[in-house]
Every structure is written in structure tokens, then in C-alpha cells.
Write an enzyme that holds these catalytic residues in place. Structure first.
Site, PDB file in Angstrom:
ATOM      1  N   CYS A   1       0.669  -1.599  -0.137  1.00 50.15           N
ATOM      2  CA  CYS A   1       0.110  -0.264  -0.434  1.00 50.15           C
ATOM      3  C   CYS A   1       0.351   1.478  -0.308  1.00 50.15           C
ATOM      4  CB  CYS A   1      -1.159   0.064   1.029  1.00 50.15           C
ATOM      5  SG  CYS A   1       0.289  -0.041   3.172  1.00 50.15           S
TER       6      CYS A   1
ATOM      7  N   CYS B   1      -1.781   5.542   5.940  1.00 48.74           N
ATOM      8  CA  CYS B   1      -3.049   5.502   6.670  1.00 48.74           C
ATOM      9  C   CYS B   1      -3.987   6.213   8.216  1.00 48.74           C
ATOM     10  CB  CYS B   1      -4.103   3.605   6.132  1.00 48.74           C
ATOM     11  SG  CYS B   1      -3.116   2.477   7.568  1.00 48.74           S
TER      12      CYS B   1
ATOM     13  N   CYS C   1      -1.403  -2.960   9.179  1.00 48.02           N
ATOM     14  CA  CYS C   1      -0.622  -1.542   9.822  1.00 48.02           C
ATOM     15  C   CYS C   1      -0.045  -1.299  11.204  1.00 48.02           C
ATOM     16  CB  CYS C   1      -1.806  -0.834   9.675  1.00 48.02           C
ATOM     17  SG  CYS C   1      -3.109  -0.502   8.590  1.00 48.02           S
TER      18      CYS C   1
HETATM   19 FE1  FES Z   1      -1.303  -0.784   4.949  1.00 50.60          FE
HETATM   20 FE2  FES Z   1      -3.018   0.436   6.996  1.00 50.60          FE
HETATM   21  S1  FES Z   1      -3.684   0.122   4.577  1.00 50.60           S
HETATM   22  S2  FES Z   1      -0.538  -0.152   6.928  1.00 50.60           S
END
Ligand code: FES
Length: 164
Positions: A36, A65, A109
Site C-alpha cells: 500500500c 493510513c 498497519c
Molecule cells: Fe497499509 Fe494501513 S492500509 S499500513
């Protein structure tokens, strides 16, 4: 993500703790996640207390995020006063603190935060999120920001290792 968790994340985000670089840090750990595009760097400073070397302060910067920032905010508070060994013994879900259990899609995360912590405190340790670089500060009072790491690569380049 359920409404309760979203609310707790928003509460943590309303007043995030320990954001930013920490001058004269004793240890720095950085991790990246190619899934991500998240990157997180943690700075740690120690102090002597009652004959023990404990974490005086930890700070972080993140491209990322809200959950990763909320966990980093809580985790940097949680590890204050702990030795490196005590901080390293904390499990991913413990670092998330009052956020409570994270849904499967958000566990990485918290693992990003855990990875940065492990990279800082135990650069050789295996982590879920592989360290981008394990940096020991050289006493320079101006520690690089996370953005600096990417916009001004060091001579010879910066080795970036992403998660599988
Ligand atoms: Fe990837 Fe939170 S969505 S670290």
C-alpha cells in the site's frame, strides 16, 4: 472496519502523540510496505532510570493510513519507560493498545509500527515489515526526515527492501 474501531482511530488521530523526528535519537528504524506504499520511521531516545536503560521518548513519521498513525501514536506512548527488551516483547496487538483488536485487513498497519520499532531496537531481528535501513545516528543533531530519505538518497544509494 466497524464503527467502534473507526471512532477509536479518529479519537487517536484527533490528537496524535509523538509525531515528527527526534533530534539526537539513539536509534532509528524504518520499514516499508509495497502493498500500500506505507513507510514508517521511528526514532528512539533512551535514558538511565533506577539503574536501567529505558526508553525516554519515541517519535515517528509515516506516509500512511490513519490506522498506522494511530497505532504509532499509541505505541510510542506505551513503550515509554520500558527497556528495549520489554518493548521488543510487546506483541502487535499490544502495540495497538486501546484501539483493540484490528480487523485482518488492518493488522499489517500495526505490523508496520512493530517493524519500525524492531528495526530501531534490534536491527538484526526478523520482522514482519522488513527494515528499509537500520540507522544508528552519528550524533548529528538533525536526523533526516522520512521524506529526506527518499528525496535525497545518500551517496551509494539507499537499499529499500519491501514486504513480500
Ligand atoms: Fe497499509 Fe494501513 S492500509 S499500513
Amino acid at each position: 472496519m466497524n464503527d467502534d474501531l473507526q471512532k477509536r482511530i479518529q479519537d487517536a488521530m484527533a490528537n496524535p502523540q509523538n509525531m515528527g523526528e527526534l533530534a539526537n535519537a539513539d536509534a532509528i528504524g524504518t520499514v516499508g510496505n509495497s502493498d500500500c506504499g506505507e513507510m514508517l520511521r521511528m526514532w528512539v531516545k533512551f535514558k538511565q532510570q533506577d539503574g536501567r536503560k529505558v526508553i525516554d521518548r519515541a517519535t515517528f513519521q509515516s506516509f500512511g493510513c490513519e490506522t498506522a498513525i494511530a497505532v504509532a501514536s499509541l505505541a510510542t506512548e506505551l513503550i515509554r519507560g520500558k527497556t528495549a527488551e520489554e518493548a521488543l516483547s510487546l506483541k502487535t496487538e499490544e502495540l495497538a493498545g486501546e484501539l483493540g483488536p484490528l480487523p485482518p485487513m488492518k493488522i499489517h498497519c500495526a505490523q508496520l509500527v512493530e517493524g519500525a520499532l524492531r528495526s530501531a531496537l534490534s536491527p538484526q531481528a526478523e520482522t514482519c515489515a522488513k527494515p528499509v535501513e537500520a540507522t544508528k545516528p552519528t550524533g548529528n543533531s538533525s536526523a533526516p526526515t522520512l521524506l529526506d530519505s527518499f528525496s535525497k538518497p545518500k551517496e551509494g544509494g539507499v537499499k529499500i527492501t519491501f514486504l513480500e
